[in-house]
Design an enzyme around this catalytic site. Sequence first.
Site, mmCIF file in Angstrom:
data_model
loop_
_atom_site.group_PDB
_atom_site.id
_atom_site.type_symbol
_atom_site.label_atom_id
_atom_site.label_comp_id
_atom_site.label_asym_id
_atom_site.label_seq_id
_atom_site.Cartn_x
_atom_site.Cartn_y
_atom_site.Cartn_z
ATOM 1 N N GLU A 225 0.961 -1.222 -0.123
ATOM 2 C CA GLU A 225 0.147 -0.159 -0.025
ATOM 3 C C GLU A 225 0.817 1.119 -0.015
ATOM 4 O O GLU A 225 1.230 1.583 0.977
ATOM 5 C CB GLU A 225 -1.000 -0.029 1.173
ATOM 6 C CG GLU A 225 -1.737 -1.297 1.445
ATOM 7 C CD GLU A 225 -3.028 -0.946 0.410
ATOM 8 O OE1 GLU A 225 -3.281 -0.062 -0.101
ATOM 9 O OE2 GLU A 225 -3.611 -2.092 0.155
ATOM 10 N N CYS A 259 -2.359 9.652 2.336
ATOM 11 C CA CYS A 259 -1.606 8.985 0.872
ATOM 12 C C CYS A 259 -2.684 9.371 -0.149
ATOM 13 O O CYS A 259 -2.106 9.086 -1.190
ATOM 14 C CB CYS A 259 -1.733 7.322 1.352
ATOM 15 S SG CYS A 259 -3.350 6.617 1.905
HETATM 16 P P1 NAD Z 1 7.293 5.558 7.741
HETATM 17 O O1 NAD Z 1 8.634 6.233 7.636
HETATM 18 O O2 NAD Z 1 6.404 5.428 9.068
HETATM 19 O O3 NAD Z 1 7.675 3.963 7.280
HETATM 20 C C1 NAD Z 1 6.701 2.842 7.384
HETATM 21 C C2 NAD Z 1 7.133 1.597 7.862
HETATM 22 O O4 NAD Z 1 8.247 1.243 7.359
HETATM 23 C C3 NAD Z 1 7.563 2.080 9.270
HETATM 24 O O5 NAD Z 1 6.981 1.016 10.457
HETATM 25 C C4 NAD Z 1 9.136 1.976 9.302
HETATM 26 O O6 NAD Z 1 9.788 1.654 10.576
HETATM 27 C C5 NAD Z 1 9.154 1.041 8.161
HETATM 28 N N1 NAD Z 1 10.559 0.833 7.383
HETATM 29 C C6 NAD Z 1 10.977 1.916 6.828
HETATM 30 N N2 NAD Z 1 12.252 1.586 6.127
HETATM 31 C C7 NAD Z 1 12.089 0.332 6.294
HETATM 32 C C8 NAD Z 1 13.049 -0.897 5.321
HETATM 33 N N3 NAD Z 1 13.968 -0.572 4.822
HETATM 34 N N4 NAD Z 1 12.607 -2.367 5.615
HETATM 35 C C9 NAD Z 1 11.579 -2.413 6.367
HETATM 36 N N5 NAD Z 1 10.763 -1.622 7.069
HETATM 37 C C10 NAD Z 1 11.006 -0.159 6.934
HETATM 38 O O7 NAD Z 1 6.128 5.810 6.668
HETATM 39 P P2 NAD Z 1 6.497 6.452 5.349
HETATM 40 O O8 NAD Z 1 7.224 5.647 4.451
HETATM 41 O O9 NAD Z 1 6.888 7.660 5.435
HETATM 42 O O10 NAD Z 1 4.789 6.743 4.974
HETATM 43 C C11 NAD Z 1 4.408 7.761 4.265
HETATM 44 C C12 NAD Z 1 4.031 6.987 2.900
HETATM 45 O O11 NAD Z 1 3.185 6.143 3.087
HETATM 46 C C13 NAD Z 1 3.603 7.938 1.774
HETATM 47 O O12 NAD Z 1 4.034 7.649 0.468
HETATM 48 C C14 NAD Z 1 2.260 7.427 1.893
HETATM 49 O O13 NAD Z 1 1.458 7.745 0.598
HETATM 50 C C15 NAD Z 1 2.297 6.308 2.084
HETATM 51 N N6 NAD Z 1 0.976 5.730 2.541
HETATM 52 C C16 NAD Z 1 0.370 4.731 1.657
HETATM 53 C C17 NAD Z 1 -1.013 4.529 2.271
HETATM 54 C C18 NAD Z 1 -1.841 3.491 1.435
HETATM 55 O O14 NAD Z 1 -2.801 2.874 2.015
HETATM 56 N N7 NAD Z 1 -1.716 3.304 0.261
HETATM 57 C C19 NAD Z 1 -1.427 4.678 3.448
HETATM 58 C C20 NAD Z 1 -0.775 5.876 4.099
HETATM 59 C C21 NAD Z 1 0.324 6.208 3.692
#
Ligand code: NAD
Length: 480
Positions: A225, A259
């Site tokens: 997602e 998102c």
């Molecule tokens: P974040 O930085 O909180 O990361 C998400 C999770 O991934 C965290 O638990 C983090 O610890 C983990 N993580 C980070 N790097 C990792 C790696 N290399 N390997 C494994 N796990 C790892 O969140 P974010 O990425 O900044 O979230 C924002 C993004 O998420 C935006 O791009 C947004 O559009 C997307 N998003 C998508 C949805 C959807 O439903 N499609 C919903 C919300 C947010």
Amino acid sequence: MTVAELDTAQKPNVIAGLHDAFEAHKKAFARDPYPSYEARRANLQRLRRALLDRREEIVDAVVADYGSRSRHETTLAEILGVTQPIKYCLKNLRRWMRSDSRHTELHWLPGSSKVVPQPLGVVGIISPWNYPINLALVPAAFALAAGNRVMIKPSELTPHTSDLLFRLLGDVFPEDLISVHRGGIDVGIAFSTMPFDHLLYTGSTSVGKSIMRAAAENLTPVTLELGGKSPAIVHPDHNIKHAAERICAAKLFNAGQTCIAPDYVLVHEGKVDEFVSVFQHYAAKKYATMANNPDFTSVINARHKARLESYLSDASEKGAEVIDVNPAGESFDDAGNKLMPRLIKNVTDDMVIMQDEIFGPLLPIVAIKNLDEAIAYVNDHPRPLALYYFDFDANRQRLVTERTHAGGMAVNDCIWHYAQDDMPFGGIGPSGMGAYHGKEGFDTFSHHKSVFTQGRIAGTKLMSAPYGRFLERFMDAFLR
Ligand code: NAD
């Protein structure tokens, strides 16, 4: 122990603990590989009850993580946004669990065919900070409905909420049914290497690629997602007031950290200035003040605020016009990580703001001459998670639906397709793969096993060696 403490001395233990927890979940699943309808129902009801009973505590934790976050938006997204899908699962679960009889050709009779949905086993969920309860617990609810055991890795950027999730789920469920594993990126990396039966990741597209690489080692199926730049197209003939009001509401919800927030808007070149003034008008109606208004949410942290500010300076340097949205003319100097919303005119594709997902209260406006140009612009860019189209003409609505690709779409509104319980939610291409929500949520976390049951008298005997005239006639009949 809190997330902050976990991030230092305890890290190696936490990672070793992941393996122990995974083994415990696996063993517990082996003891009970097909939880009854009643058991699944009880789990869902327990989760719902916990959210309702501890509603204020949950909202406090999320607000603490943001510094300032609307309590109304938090209750809507993190409490109601989870209890509603749970209610929907409860309503449909018995039907979803039924096996599905399939057609069996005459010559295979009296055998019969059916598809049996079966729990997968242990499901991993990695969730982000922007809706830290919703994006951990809605997938968990669908995984529980499908009869699985669940391990959750919440975001390190929302430590109060992650600590609360750990306590709350620990109070309500046995730890080999659902467990929470807090920590930073290294814990996330270790988590993604576990041989889960399914892994659902919500977060950025770049990390999504690492997750898929890690899962590939175990051939673990993934649901990703992800994010992207979701456009809002306003048809040149459409009422600008109507579109600007909806776009303004969706863009400023959670300060654009959604998102599926409209990332940029495509407006007829002759109506850009009208769009700007109507957006300003509605922003002022919704938020008479912003800097100290608890309904206007902060950016999650200083790093993300600096990222957004760098988009503005890059755009200005390259010739964009940045317009403040500041109804009370306030200073934001003492407003922590709150960022004043901006509209950005005269944008070009070489600006970072037109390349990266914005994820904040900034809205670029792309001037278009006609609908074809808008469709061509969207199709010339990576496939987004959502697409919004403003137009009351049914033929053109159909045309835009058919000619553009996006994970999901809302017509004459923004973001609320997410809340339609009976529809799947997911991305396409760089905005994600697979889906949950709706019946598809149950299916994502189930294996649909094909079962052919042979009758006592079986014609298949005649199809094995030594081959003779019967098989030849049979094949002649079907090869005609
Ligand atoms: P974040 O930085 O909180 O990361 C998400 C999770 O991934 C965290 O638990 C983090 O610890 C983990 N993580 C980070 N790097 C990792 C790696 N290399 N390997 C494994 N796990 C790892 O969140 P974010 O990425 O900044 O979230 C924002 C993004 O998420 C935006 O791009 C947004 O559009 C997307 N998003 C998508 C949805 C959807 O439903 N499609 C919903 C919300 C947010």
